[in-house]
Motif scaffolding. Sequence first.
Motif, PDB file in Angstrom:
ATOM      1  N   UNK A   1     -51.849  -7.800  39.687  1.00 39.60           N
ATOM      2  CA  UNK A   1     -52.514  -8.864  40.421  1.00 39.60           C
ATOM      3  C   UNK A   1     -54.036  -8.757  40.245  1.00 39.60           C
ATOM      4  N   UNK A   2     -54.591  -7.577  40.422  1.00 40.59           N
ATOM      5  CA  UNK A   2     -56.045  -7.396  40.339  1.00 40.59           C
ATOM      6  C   UNK A   2     -56.578  -7.747  38.957  1.00 40.59           C
ATOM      7  N   UNK A   3     -55.880  -7.317  37.921  1.00 40.05           N
ATOM      8  CA  UNK A   3     -56.302  -7.653  36.555  1.00 40.05           C
ATOM      9  C   UNK A   3     -56.288  -9.155  36.362  1.00 40.05           C
ATOM     10  N   UNK A   4     -55.238  -9.775  36.807  1.00 40.06           N
ATOM     11  CA  UNK A   4     -55.093 -11.232  36.649  1.00 40.06           C
ATOM     12  C   UNK A   4     -56.173 -11.988  37.417  1.00 40.06           C
ATOM     13  N   UNK A   5     -56.457 -11.571  38.632  1.00 39.45           N
ATOM     14  CA  UNK A   5     -57.498 -12.239  39.426  1.00 39.45           C
ATOM     15  C   UNK A   5     -58.847 -12.143  38.716  1.00 39.45           C
ATOM     16  N   UNK A   6     -59.160 -10.976  38.154  1.00 42.60           N
ATOM     17  CA  UNK A   6     -60.410 -10.806  37.416  1.00 42.60           C
ATOM     18  C   UNK A   6     -60.476 -11.669  36.170  1.00 42.60           C
ATOM     19  N   UNK A   7     -59.357 -11.738  35.445  1.00 40.19           N
ATOM     20  CA  UNK A   7     -59.323 -12.533  34.217  1.00 40.19           C
ATOM     21  C   UNK A   7     -59.482 -14.022  34.526  1.00 40.19           C
ATOM     22  N   UNK A   8     -58.857 -14.485  35.587  1.00 35.16           N
ATOM     23  CA  UNK A   8     -58.966 -15.895  35.961  1.00 35.16           C
ATOM     24  C   UNK A   8     -60.410 -16.206  36.351  1.00 35.16           C
ATOM     25  N   UNK A   9     -61.039 -15.306  37.085  1.00 34.30           N
ATOM     26  CA  UNK A   9     -62.427 -15.506  37.483  1.00 34.30           C
ATOM     27  C   UNK A   9     -63.323 -15.591  36.247  1.00 34.30           C
ATOM     28  N   UNK A  10     -63.104 -14.704  35.271  1.00 32.26           N
ATOM     29  CA  UNK A  10     -63.889 -14.718  34.043  1.00 32.26           C
ATOM     30  C   UNK A  10     -63.659 -15.989  33.221  1.00 32.26           C
TER      31      UNK A  10
END
Length: 187
Positions: A176-185
């Motif tokens: 989840x954390x990786x995905x949230x960061x990637x979406x933000x980027x």
Amino acid sequence: MRRVVLLTAGVLLAVTACSSGQQAAQSRQGQAGFVSGNGNVSVFGAADRKAAPELTGKTLDGKTWTLSDHRGQVVVLNVWGSWCPPCRKEAPDLVAAAKELGPSVQFVGLNTRDLDQAQAKKFVQEFGVPYPNVYDPNGKALLRFRGQISPAAIPTTLVIDKTGKVAGRVVGEVTKQTLLGMVKDAG
């Protein structure tokens, strides 16, 4: 000598990990060719992004889903199979990220090589997957992503930016954390 021992240990570890995944996959509907990724994350700068191919298909609930209908919105595309142990492990994180991000981000699953659609539907129900899932039993839709997704690396997740270009990729389980960061980027 030490280098040979380390190389041998690395090869044995890789073979053991992949073969156990392959054996598990093969025992479920004869899924030969399954290779679980290692969670390798790639993020692409705006200038280095390549267009995602067009994806259109029928979802598990019989509706047509088309990637280009979601231009202007970040799209998270997760390739999975009900027969894939890492897919089962990452499903709760994908569901949690989809719920947290809400309708501002379009999540879509690409269910591949599930020969029995009932198995794919059972997976979606079991994990409470709230987003559409394109049914791709023969892998034809997946092959459109050649060069961006290895047809054997299941699961793989792409984050597609608002212009339809691939902003990031995770080969293997995504958190989840990786995905949230990637979406933000990607936004």
